[in-house]
Design a protein around this motif. Structure first.
Motif, short mmCIF file in Angstrom:
data_model
loop_
_atom_site.label_atom_id
_atom_site.label_comp_id
_atom_site.label_asym_id
_atom_site.label_seq_id
_atom_site.Cartn_x
_atom_site.Cartn_y
_atom_site.Cartn_z
N ALA A 235 0.89 -1.21 -0.10
CA ALA A 235 0.02 0.00 0.09
C ALA A 235 0.81 1.06 -0.05
O ALA A 235 0.66 2.27 -0.69
CB ALA A 235 -0.76 0.00 1.23
N LEU A 240 -0.87 5.63 -0.34
CA LEU A 240 -2.13 5.58 0.46
C LEU A 240 -3.28 6.54 -0.16
O LEU A 240 -4.57 6.24 0.13
CB LEU A 240 -1.82 6.08 1.79
N TYR A 243 -4.80 4.35 -2.57
CA TYR A 243 -5.69 3.24 -2.21
C TYR A 243 -7.00 3.95 -1.57
O TYR A 243 -8.27 3.39 -1.54
CB TYR A 243 -4.87 2.84 -0.46
N LEU A 264 -6.44 4.34 7.74
CA LEU A 264 -5.96 4.67 6.33
C LEU A 264 -6.28 6.10 6.35
O LEU A 264 -5.42 7.24 5.79
CB LEU A 264 -6.60 4.07 5.11
#
Length: 316
Positions: A235, A240, A243, A264
């Motif tokens: 990731a 991020l 993601y 996250l």
């Protein structure tokens, strides 16, 4: 000083653990439901070792080393007498494990570490059957135990730290890696394994792809990365923020199933976007990024070469 190790349950999991412990130099005593079963399993271990050595999977002298170091004990009590470390590897039924652990702890030295190879049963629940449970923990090898390098170490709330440290050291002596995880249902390995399997079955049931095509995508895409990088490192390298965007896209059809993880969102709010920002789930300094990318590329090419050399698995 040579370690004395007892493996209670000498089937394919326990037997494989006995093999790797013996190859690491330990004196290993195995026991099973009867002396006859234990003797037969010891012979199987020697035959397997010969086959593994012939295939280059074990050292050339593996049979001699295992033959010299693995003893078939007449019963559990004999096997655990004087042992430093005892691994229970009997079937995954709590009543069988409880009975076995009671016999082990009644006969073992008071200083012996007692471990279970359970993959699913609460360590705290198993500890109820152990005298002096502070010396008890989970040491979960994966099948096939001679060849899978990762081992879960699962203490319960009362396990002493020195027991955890020594269990890790014993596993490390076999050349394997350890990860210490909390005593929760499924631990880590099976939580992750069954999460992937669950989503794969959903895709199959929904007619999105065939079982063969799902397997192909897993092993040739993100699964291809997993021998080298875990999900957090992957990731971070992807970004991020990427993601986060993907989660938002998935939420158009699956708002609950793919809700954005709080951890996250927290990192993104802090400006931590992974390797591109020098921080995320893992901390990779900016100056290390070119080296990391070069390693990644070499690793993927080498794995492709290995797979080409091995050819497809003989499944059809």
């Amino acid at each position: 000083m040579t370690r004395k190790i007892a493996i209670i349950g000498s089937g394919y999991m326990g037997g494989g653990i006995a093999q790797v412990m013996a190859l690491a130099g330990a004196e290993v005593h195995i026991a099973d439901v009867s002396y006859e079963v234990t003797q037969n399993n010891r012979e199987r271990l020697l035959k397997e070792a010969a086959d593994f050595a012939a295939d280059g999977l074990f050292p050339k002298d593996a049979v001699e080393r295992i033959d010299a170091r693995v003893t078939a004990a007449k019963d559990i009590e004999t096997a655990v007498s004087g042992a430093d470390f005892i691994e229970e590897a009997v079937p995954e039924k709590i009543e069988i494990k409880h009975e076995t652990l009671q016999r082990i702890s009644a006969a073992a030295s008071k200083d012996a570490i007692i471990a279970s190879n359970t993959s699913t049963i609460s360590i705290a629940t198993l500890a109820e059957a152990v005298a002096a449970p502070t010396r008890f923990l989970g040491v979960h090898f994966s099948n096939p135990s001679p060849f899978v390098p990762g081992v879960e170490i699962i203490p319960h709330a009362g396990t002493h730290q020195e027991v955890i440290d020594l269990a890790c050291a014993i596993v490390h002596e076999t050349g394997k890696e350890t990860a210490v995880v909390s005593d929760v249902t499924g631990f880590v390995l099976n939580r992750l394994q069954y999460a992937l399997f669950h989503e794969a079955t959903k895709l199959l049931e929904e007619g999105v792809a065939s079982a063969d095509d799902i397997d192909t995508l897993v092993r040739t895409t993100f699964g291809f990365r997993l021998p080298f990088f875990g999900p957090f490192a992957i990731a971070d390298m992807a970004g991020l923020d990427v993601y986060n965007f993907c989660y938002q896209s998935l939420q158009t059809d699956f708002p609950q199933r793919f809700a954005t993880p709080r951890v996250l969102s927290d990192l993104i709010e802090q400006g931590k976007l992974g390797t591109k920002s020098g921080g995320g789930f893992t901390d990779v300094p900016a100056e290390k990024i070119p080296e990391l990318i070069a390693y990644r590329n070499r690793a993927y090419v080498r794995l492709s070469e290995l797979l080409a050399e091995l050819g497809p698995p003989p499944m059809s």
